[in-house]
Write a protein that holds these residues in place. Structure first.
Motif, PDB file in Angstrom:
ATOM      1  N   TYR A  42      -9.085   3.684  13.234  1.00  0.00           N
ATOM      2  CA  TYR A  42     -10.353   3.646  12.514  1.00  0.00           C
ATOM      3  C   TYR A  42     -10.240   4.567  11.308  1.00  0.00           C
ATOM      4  O   TYR A  42      -9.849   5.732  11.436  1.00  0.00           O
ATOM      5  N   LEU A  43     -10.548   4.052  10.128  1.00  0.00           N
ATOM      6  CA  LEU A  43     -10.523   4.833   8.888  1.00  0.00           C
ATOM      7  C   LEU A  43     -11.960   5.087   8.448  1.00  0.00           C
ATOM      8  O   LEU A  43     -12.659   4.157   8.047  1.00  0.00           O
ATOM      9  N   PRO A  44     -12.418   6.325   8.496  1.00  0.00           N
ATOM     10  CA  PRO A  44     -13.795   6.610   8.100  1.00  0.00           C
ATOM     11  C   PRO A  44     -13.971   6.564   6.584  1.00  0.00           C
ATOM     12  O   PRO A  44     -13.002   6.642   5.828  1.00  0.00           O
ATOM     13  N   VAL A  45     -15.216   6.442   6.150  1.00  0.00           N
ATOM     14  CA  VAL A  45     -15.528   6.489   4.731  1.00  0.00           C
ATOM     15  C   VAL A  45     -14.966   7.787   4.162  1.00  0.00           C
ATOM     16  O   VAL A  45     -15.002   8.831   4.800  1.00  0.00           O
ATOM     17  N   GLY A  46     -14.393   7.687   2.958  1.00  0.00           N
ATOM     18  CA  GLY A  46     -13.807   8.852   2.318  1.00  0.00           C
ATOM     19  C   GLY A  46     -12.318   8.997   2.555  1.00  0.00           C
ATOM     20  O   GLY A  46     -11.702   9.915   2.029  1.00  0.00           O
ATOM     21  N   THR A  47     -11.723   8.091   3.334  1.00  0.00           N
ATOM     22  CA  THR A  47     -10.289   8.163   3.591  1.00  0.00           C
ATOM     23  C   THR A  47      -9.516   7.972   2.289  1.00  0.00           C
ATOM     24  O   THR A  47      -9.767   7.020   1.554  1.00  0.00           O
ATOM     25  N   PRO A  48      -8.569   8.858   1.984  1.00  0.00           N
ATOM     26  CA  PRO A  48      -7.771   8.705   0.771  1.00  0.00           C
ATOM     27  C   PRO A  48      -6.688   7.647   0.970  1.00  0.00           C
ATOM     28  O   PRO A  48      -6.025   7.620   2.003  1.00  0.00           O
ATOM     29  N   ILE A  49      -6.528   6.782  -0.018  1.00  0.00           N
ATOM     30  CA  ILE A  49      -5.497   5.742   0.046  1.00  0.00           C
ATOM     31  C   ILE A  49      -4.698   5.738  -1.251  1.00  0.00           C
ATOM     32  O   ILE A  49      -5.147   6.279  -2.265  1.00  0.00           O
ATOM     33  N   ALA A  50      -3.530   5.111  -1.187  1.00  0.00           N
ATOM     34  CA  ALA A  50      -2.672   4.990  -2.368  1.00  0.00           C
ATOM     35  C   ALA A  50      -1.870   3.704  -2.244  1.00  0.00           C
ATOM     36  O   ALA A  50      -1.563   3.250  -1.141  1.00  0.00           O
ATOM     37  N   ARG A  51      -1.520   3.117  -3.401  1.00  0.00           N
ATOM     38  CA  ARG A  51      -0.750   1.871  -3.418  1.00  0.00           C
ATOM     39  C   ARG A  51       0.741   2.172  -3.354  1.00  0.00           C
ATOM     40  O   ARG A  51       1.273   2.943  -4.142  1.00  0.00           O
ATOM     41  N   ASN A  52       1.406   1.516  -2.400  1.00  0.00           N
ATOM     42  CA  ASN A  52       2.853   1.626  -2.255  1.00  0.00           C
ATOM     43  C   ASN A  52       3.495   0.840  -3.391  1.00  0.00           C
ATOM     44  O   ASN A  52       3.209  -0.345  -3.571  1.00  0.00           O
ATOM     45  N   LEU A  53       4.369   1.490  -4.161  1.00  0.00           N
ATOM     46  CA  LEU A  53       4.986   0.838  -5.312  1.00  0.00           C
ATOM     47  C   LEU A  53       5.938  -0.278  -4.914  1.00  0.00           C
ATOM     48  O   LEU A  53       6.203  -1.184  -5.704  1.00  0.00           O
ATOM     49  N   THR A  54       6.446  -0.267  -3.689  1.00  0.00           N
ATOM     50  CA  THR A  54       7.368  -1.298  -3.228  1.00  0.00           C
ATOM     51  C   THR A  54       6.636  -2.540  -2.735  1.00  0.00           C
ATOM     52  O   THR A  54       6.952  -3.656  -3.135  1.00  0.00           O
ATOM     53  N   THR A  55       5.634  -2.347  -1.877  1.00  0.00           N
ATOM     54  CA  THR A  55       4.934  -3.490  -1.267  1.00  0.00           C
ATOM     55  C   THR A  55       3.715  -3.937  -2.062  1.00  0.00           C
ATOM     56  O   THR A  55       3.286  -5.077  -1.926  1.00  0.00           O
ATOM     57  N   GLY A  56       3.107  -3.046  -2.828  1.00  0.00           N
ATOM     58  CA  GLY A  56       1.879  -3.361  -3.549  1.00  0.00           C
ATOM     59  C   GLY A  56       0.645  -3.254  -2.681  1.00  0.00           C
ATOM     60  O   GLY A  56      -0.470  -3.458  -3.148  1.00  0.00           O
ATOM     61  N   LYS A  57       0.827  -2.914  -1.416  1.00  0.00           N
ATOM     62  CA  LYS A  57      -0.307  -2.738  -0.504  1.00  0.00           C
ATOM     63  C   LYS A  57      -0.649  -1.255  -0.396  1.00  0.00           C
ATOM     64  O   LYS A  57       0.168  -0.387  -0.688  1.00  0.00           O
ATOM     65  N   TYR A  58      -1.874  -1.001   0.048  1.00  0.00           N
ATOM     66  CA  TYR A  58      -2.359   0.372   0.144  1.00  0.00           C
ATOM     67  C   TYR A  58      -2.127   0.936   1.538  1.00  0.00           C
ATOM     68  O   TYR A  58      -2.190   0.224   2.534  1.00  0.00           O
ATOM     69  N   GLU A  59      -1.878   2.243   1.560  1.00  0.00           N
ATOM     70  CA  GLU A  59      -1.681   2.979   2.799  1.00  0.00           C
ATOM     71  C   GLU A  59      -2.534   4.239   2.749  1.00  0.00           C
ATOM     72  O   GLU A  59      -2.993   4.641   1.677  1.00  0.00           O
ATOM     73  N   VAL A  60      -2.730   4.857   3.897  1.00  0.00           N
ATOM     74  CA  VAL A  60      -3.423   6.137   3.924  1.00  0.00           C
ATOM     75  C   VAL A  60      -2.535   7.151   3.219  1.00  0.00           C
ATOM     76  O   VAL A  60      -1.329   7.216   3.446  1.00  0.00           O
TER      77      VAL A  60
END
Length: 123
Positions: A42-60
Motif C-alpha cells: 500500500y502506497l499512501p498519499v505523499g509517497t515519493p516516486i521517480a521514473r526509471n530511465l531504463t523501463t520508463g515506469k515509475y518506482e518508489v
C-alpha cells in the motif's frame, strides 16, 4: 483514482490531505507504477516516486541514480505486485505539508524536487 487491469472494488482508505495550497500541477502524462519493482504494498498519499530511465515506469524513490521525473503521489495506491497501476494525480509542482508526508520522503528527494515542490511546516 489509480487504474489497473484488475476488475475489483476496494474500500476507501486514507483521506489525508497533504496539500498546503490550492496551487499545484500534475504531470501531464500520469505515471505507470511498476508492480514488479514495487511489490505487493500500500502506497499512501505523499509517497515519493521517480521514473526509471531504463523501463520508463515509475518506482518508489530510493536513489537518484538511474532515475528522473521525481514527483509525489496525491492519491493512495494499493499495488498487488502483479499488475502495473496507472496514476493520474502525480504532483510535480505544489506546496505540501512536510509533517503529513510519509517517512520515505527523504532530504535527498526534497533537494531534487526543490523549488518546484515546497515543503512547509504545519502551524
Amino acid at each position: 483514482m489509480p487504474y489497473s487491469l484488475k476488475d475489483e472494488r476496494t474500500p476507501f482508505r486514507g483521506g489525508k490531505n497533504i496539500l498546503a495550497s490550492i496551487h499545484m500541477q500534475y504531470t501531464e502524462e500520469g505515471a505507470t507504477l511498476d508492480a514488479s519493482k514495487i511489490g505487493a504494498k500500500y502506497l499512501p498519499v505523499g509517497t515519493p516516486i521517480a521514473r526509471n530511465l531504463t523501463t520508463g515506469k515509475y518506482e518508489v524513490f530510493s536513489t537518484a541514480t538511474g532515475f528522473d521525473d521525481f514527483a509525489l503521489l496525491n492519491v493512495d495506491v494499493d499495488c498487488d505486485g502483479k499488475h502495473d497501476v496507472f496514476v493520474g494525480e502525480v504532483l510535480i509542482r505544489a506546496s505540501v505539508y512536510d509533517g503529513k508526508l510519509p517517512v520515505t520522503v527523504t532530504q535527498e528527494f526534497k533537494d531534487l524536487t526543490n523549488p518546484l515542490i515546497r515543503y512547509v511546516k504545519n502551524i
